[in-house]
Design a protein around this motif. Structure first.
Motif, PDB file in Angstrom:
ATOM      1  N   THR A  93      -0.456  11.950  21.748  1.00 24.00           N
ATOM      2  CA  THR A  93       0.525  12.069  20.797  1.00 24.00           C
ATOM      3  C   THR A  93       0.432  13.625  20.148  1.00 24.00           C
ATOM      4  O   THR A  93      -0.728  13.717  19.430  1.00 24.00           O
ATOM      5  N   THR A  94       1.118  14.450  20.337  1.00 28.35           N
ATOM      6  CA  THR A  94       1.096  15.820  19.646  1.00 28.35           C
ATOM      7  C   THR A  94       1.846  16.224  18.318  1.00 28.35           C
ATOM      8  O   THR A  94       1.717  17.421  17.761  1.00 28.35           O
ATOM      9  N   THR A  95       2.909  15.044  18.165  1.00 24.77           N
ATOM     10  CA  THR A  95       3.809  15.569  16.957  1.00 24.77           C
ATOM     11  C   THR A  95       3.154  14.969  15.609  1.00 24.77           C
ATOM     12  O   THR A  95       3.894  15.530  14.539  1.00 24.77           O
ATOM     13  N   ARG A  96       2.072  14.332  15.456  1.00 23.95           N
ATOM     14  CA  ARG A  96       1.530  13.880  14.478  1.00 23.95           C
ATOM     15  C   ARG A  96       0.213  13.428  14.540  1.00 23.95           C
ATOM     16  O   ARG A  96      -0.422  13.162  15.654  1.00 23.95           O
ATOM     17  N   ARG A  97      -0.533  13.629  13.278  1.00 19.50           N
ATOM     18  CA  ARG A  97      -1.966  12.910  13.556  1.00 19.50           C
ATOM     19  C   ARG A  97      -1.957  11.549  13.301  1.00 19.50           C
ATOM     20  O   ARG A  97      -1.291  10.866  12.347  1.00 19.50           O
ATOM     21  N   ILE A  98      -2.426  10.803  14.360  1.00 21.86           N
ATOM     22  CA  ILE A  98      -2.422   9.267  14.117  1.00 21.86           C
ATOM     23  C   ILE A  98      -3.943   8.887  14.008  1.00 21.86           C
ATOM     24  O   ILE A  98      -4.687   9.039  14.540  1.00 21.86           O
ATOM     25  N   TRP A  99      -4.085   7.795  12.961  1.00 21.90           N
ATOM     26  CA  TRP A  99      -5.162   7.062  12.673  1.00 21.90           C
ATOM     27  C   TRP A  99      -4.877   5.810  12.934  1.00 21.90           C
ATOM     28  O   TRP A  99      -3.796   5.083  12.476  1.00 21.90           O
ATOM     29  N   LEU A 100      -5.868   5.033  13.725  1.00 21.89           N
ATOM     30  CA  LEU A 100      -5.721   3.508  14.006  1.00 21.89           C
ATOM     31  C   LEU A 100      -6.807   2.952  13.212  1.00 21.89           C
ATOM     32  O   LEU A 100      -7.924   3.455  13.089  1.00 21.89           O
ATOM     33  N   VAL A 101      -6.386   1.832  12.688  1.00 20.52           N
ATOM     34  CA  VAL A 101      -7.191   1.107  11.830  1.00 20.52           C
ATOM     35  C   VAL A 101      -7.594  -0.122  12.371  1.00 20.52           C
ATOM     36  O   VAL A 101      -6.704  -0.979  12.461  1.00 20.52           O
ATOM     37  N   SER A 102      -8.787  -0.678  12.484  1.00 19.42           N
ATOM     38  CA  SER A 102      -9.153  -2.069  12.862  1.00 19.42           C
ATOM     39  C   SER A 102     -10.256  -2.559  12.039  1.00 19.42           C
ATOM     40  O   SER A 102     -10.955  -1.977  11.281  1.00 19.42           O
ATOM     41  N   ALA A 124      -7.454  -8.426  11.712  1.00 14.39           N
ATOM     42  CA  ALA A 124      -6.194  -8.185  11.094  1.00 14.39           C
ATOM     43  C   ALA A 124      -5.707  -6.734  11.254  1.00 14.39           C
ATOM     44  O   ALA A 124      -6.690  -5.690  11.701  1.00 14.39           O
ATOM     45  N   ASP A 125      -4.614  -6.308  11.041  1.00 10.10           N
ATOM     46  CA  ASP A 125      -3.992  -5.053  10.890  1.00 10.10           C
ATOM     47  C   ASP A 125      -4.030  -4.242   9.836  1.00 10.10           C
ATOM     48  O   ASP A 125      -3.224  -3.728   9.441  1.00 10.10           O
ATOM     49  N   GLU A 126      -5.075  -4.502   8.858  1.00 10.99           N
ATOM     50  CA  GLU A 126      -5.129  -3.877   7.709  1.00 10.99           C
ATOM     51  C   GLU A 126      -6.467  -3.487   7.277  1.00 10.99           C
ATOM     52  O   GLU A 126      -7.583  -3.907   7.995  1.00 10.99           O
ATOM     53  N   LEU A 127      -6.574  -2.522   6.321  1.00  6.55           N
ATOM     54  CA  LEU A 127      -8.315  -2.414   5.788  1.00  6.55           C
ATOM     55  C   LEU A 127      -8.369  -3.440   4.648  1.00  6.55           C
ATOM     56  O   LEU A 127      -7.625  -3.656   4.072  1.00  6.55           O
ATOM     57  N   THR A 168      -7.138  -4.753  -2.037  1.00  7.65           N
ATOM     58  CA  THR A 168      -7.008  -4.533  -0.591  1.00  7.65           C
ATOM     59  C   THR A 168      -5.613  -3.522  -0.560  1.00  7.65           C
ATOM     60  O   THR A 168      -5.677  -2.471   0.447  1.00  7.65           O
ATOM     61  N   VAL A 169      -4.850  -3.582  -1.323  1.00 11.29           N
ATOM     62  CA  VAL A 169      -3.746  -2.460  -1.198  1.00 11.29           C
ATOM     63  C   VAL A 169      -4.202  -1.190  -1.617  1.00 11.29           C
ATOM     64  O   VAL A 169      -3.677  -0.205  -1.095  1.00 11.29           O
ATOM     65  N   CYS A 170      -4.993  -1.178  -2.723  1.00 10.07           N
ATOM     66  CA  CYS A 170      -5.629   0.164  -3.032  1.00 10.07           C
ATOM     67  C   CYS A 170      -6.439   0.922  -1.770  1.00 10.07           C
ATOM     68  O   CYS A 170      -6.348   2.160  -1.794  1.00 10.07           O
ATOM     69  N   LEU A 171      -7.119   0.140  -1.197  1.00  6.78           N
ATOM     70  CA  LEU A 171      -7.954   0.356   0.104  1.00  6.78           C
ATOM     71  C   LEU A 171      -6.966   1.057   1.137  1.00  6.78           C
ATOM     72  O   LEU A 171      -7.008   2.265   1.706  1.00  6.78           O
ATOM     73  N   GLY A 172      -5.767   0.319   1.266  1.00 10.19           N
ATOM     74  CA  GLY A 172      -4.953   0.718   2.277  1.00 10.19           C
ATOM     75  C   GLY A 172      -4.009   1.937   1.943  1.00 10.19           C
ATOM     76  O   GLY A 172      -3.881   2.947   2.665  1.00 10.19           O
ATOM     77  N   ALA A 173      -3.937   2.086   0.392  1.00  8.15           N
ATOM     78  CA  ALA A 173      -3.281   3.280  -0.165  1.00  8.15           C
ATOM     79  C   ALA A 173      -4.219   4.480   0.176  1.00  8.15           C
ATOM     80  O   ALA A 173      -3.737   5.778   0.333  1.00  8.15           O
ATOM     81  N   ALA A 174      -5.751   4.145  -0.028  1.00  5.26           N
ATOM     82  CA  ALA A 174      -6.462   5.444   0.061  1.00  5.26           C
ATOM     83  C   ALA A 174      -6.399   6.040   1.289  1.00  5.26           C
ATOM     84  O   ALA A 174      -6.478   7.208   1.520  1.00  5.26           O
ATOM     85  N   ALA A 175      -5.972   4.900   2.404  1.00  6.38           N
ATOM     86  CA  ALA A 175      -6.124   5.735   3.552  1.00  6.38           C
ATOM     87  C   ALA A 175      -4.776   6.521   3.841  1.00  6.38           C
ATOM     88  O   ALA A 175      -4.907   7.542   4.500  1.00  6.38           O
ATOM     89  N   LEU A 176      -3.862   6.180   3.212  1.00  5.62           N
ATOM     90  CA  LEU A 176      -2.618   7.296   3.418  1.00  5.62           C
ATOM     91  C   LEU A 176      -2.798   8.491   2.487  1.00  5.62           C
ATOM     92  O   LEU A 176      -2.458   9.624   3.115  1.00  5.62           O
ATOM     93  N   LEU A 177      -3.545   8.312   1.508  1.00  2.82           N
ATOM     94  CA  LEU A 177      -3.796   9.690   0.680  1.00  2.82           C
ATOM     95  C   LEU A 177      -4.953  10.551   1.399  1.00  2.82           C
ATOM     96  O   LEU A 177      -4.610  11.846   1.475  1.00  2.82           O
ATOM     97  N   SER A 198       0.864  -1.447  -0.054  1.00  3.16           N
ATOM     98  CA  SER A 198      -0.089   0.101   0.121  1.00  3.16           C
ATOM     99  C   SER A 198       0.949   1.217  -0.046  1.00  3.16           C
ATOM    100  O   SER A 198       0.312   2.229  -0.592  1.00  3.16           O
ATOM    101  N   ALA A 199       1.980   1.061   0.502  1.00  3.48           N
ATOM    102  CA  ALA A 199       2.912   2.205   0.736  1.00  3.48           C
ATOM    103  C   ALA A 199       3.471   2.750  -0.789  1.00  3.48           C
ATOM    104  O   ALA A 199       3.488   3.737  -1.020  1.00  3.48           O
ATOM    105  N   PHE A 200       3.963   1.665  -1.457  1.00  2.00           N
ATOM    106  CA  PHE A 200       4.157   1.914  -2.822  1.00  2.00           C
ATOM    107  C   PHE A 200       3.148   2.471  -3.642  1.00  2.00           C
ATOM    108  O   PHE A 200       3.312   3.356  -4.398  1.00  2.00           O
ATOM    109  N   VAL A 201       1.827   1.830  -3.442  1.00  2.00           N
ATOM    110  CA  VAL A 201       0.745   2.301  -4.301  1.00  2.00           C
ATOM    111  C   VAL A 201       0.487   3.683  -4.027  1.00  2.00           C
ATOM    112  O   VAL A 201       0.229   4.451  -4.926  1.00  2.00           O
ATOM    113  N   ALA A 202       0.499   4.060  -2.471  1.00  2.00           N
ATOM    114  CA  ALA A 202       0.177   5.346  -2.333  1.00  2.00           C
ATOM    115  C   ALA A 202       1.212   6.512  -2.737  1.00  2.00           C
ATOM    116  O   ALA A 202       0.842   7.482  -3.348  1.00  2.00           O
TER     117      ALA A 202
END
Length: 346
Positions: A214-223, A228-231, A291-300, A96-100
């Protein structure tokens, strides 16, 4: 027995910042022996403590980091890292990182070697011939050149290395549950956002409370409801944007909802590079691509590159169809061109 260990074992009150400071001081002075280190790691692994104890632990590590050479925030950059655990699949977040990145968002991927799986993200990258970055400057340069970087162990507190050395010859793999759960909060990167998949083996409520502090970055947690630990396109997913806001993504909402874990089986380590490239090229099956496109969409969306999920999914799918994601992986794996020899002039 050190007060940090006593506090974890008794669990009557949060272990405070001063106590963690004392632990690291005594560990550095070799006043903490192997038995206490193993006992502390075992306690943290058997039951992750309350979020206040974890916040104090993280703060005690943060204040000991060497000051980076450059602290300019990496605007619009997102880190992706999961907790591991749950049903086994191929390295979805890495794909997903590569696709994003191919779709236009700057991505930093952090991770580790396998603790609870057969092939961690670092193991896969090694087989692909892709090098980890060694400093903030190196990461910035790689982001500028490729839009994606895979951060090396420099992002993690050096005290963890001291823990591992004190625990030797016992390896850290038995403590993988703790390291995986807290790992996403340990990396020191000046990113805008972070997307972290949380499996059923990790304490979601504790991690949500930790993310809120955590104040240094915005954190999204996905469940999701599969553990599984993926979308996943065939699961009911929840994106925890903060302690009060959540987004539910149901099967069929953004992509077709058919498929199962049988479509996402982990590749044999020997075949992992070829299988991974087939995922990026869209030839590993429709479910893997979705699956990888859904994960990449979260990063976008998390990075602010795209405002809405449907367009983010569409852009990610285009990055796969066009071959851009696959080509990006090939470029990163290619050896650097040799520098021309200097010619002396009379």
């Amino acid at each position: 027995m050190h007060d940090a260990l006593t506090g974890l074992l008794e669990s009557q009150a949060p272990v405070g910042l001063a106590t963690w400071r004392s632990w690291w001081d005594q560990l550095a002075d070799r006043q903490i022996d192997q038995a206490q280190v193993l006992a502390l790691l075992a306690s943290l692994t058997s039951r992750l403590p309350d979020h206040q104890t974890l916040r104090h632990l993280l703060d005690s590590l943060t204040e000991r980091r060497p000051a980076p050479a450059a602290t300019t925030p990496w605007e619009g950059t997102v880190n992706v890292v999961g907790t591991g655990g749950g049903p086994r699949t191929f390295n979805i977040s890495t794909a997903s990182a590569f696709v994003a990145a191919a779709a236009g968002v700057k991505v930093v991927k952090t991770g580790s070697r396998a603790y609870t799986s057969s092939l961690g993200s670092v193991d896969l990258l090694e087989r692909l011939g892709i090098r980890l970055t060694s400093s903030h400057a190196h990461t910035e340069d790689t982001l500028a050149a490729h839009g994606i970087a895979f951060a090396g162990p420099y992002v993690y507190p050096p005290q963890l290395t001291r823990l591992a050395r004190t625990a030797a010859p016992h390896g850290m793999k038995p403590f993988g549950r703790f390291l995986n759960a807290l790992g996403p909060f340990l990396a020191d990167l000046p990113v805008t956002a972070q997307v972290t998949g949380v499996s059923a083996t990790a304490p979601l409520d504790t991690l949500r409370a930790l993310a809120a502090t955590t104040t240094t970055r915005r954190i999204w947690l996905v469940s999701n409801d599969t553990g599984a630990d993926e979308l996943l396109p065939f699961a009911t997913n929840t994106v925890h944007e903060d302690t009060t806001r959540t987004r539910t993504i149901r099967p069929g909402e953004l992509t077709p909802g058919d498929g199962s874990f049988g479509d996402l089986r982990p590749a044999d380590p020997a075949d992992a590079p070829a299988h991974f490239r087939s995922v990026l090229s869209g030839t590993a099956g429709r479910v893997a691509t979705r699956t990888v496109c859904l994960g990449a969409a979260a990063l976008l969306v998390a990075s602010g590159t795209r405002r809405d999920w449907p367009s983010a999914v569409a852009v990610a799918e285009a990055a796969v169809r066009s071959g851009a994601a696959h080509d990006l992986a090939l470029r990163l794996a290619a050896p650097a061109a040799p520098r021309p020899l200097a010619v002396a002039h009379a």
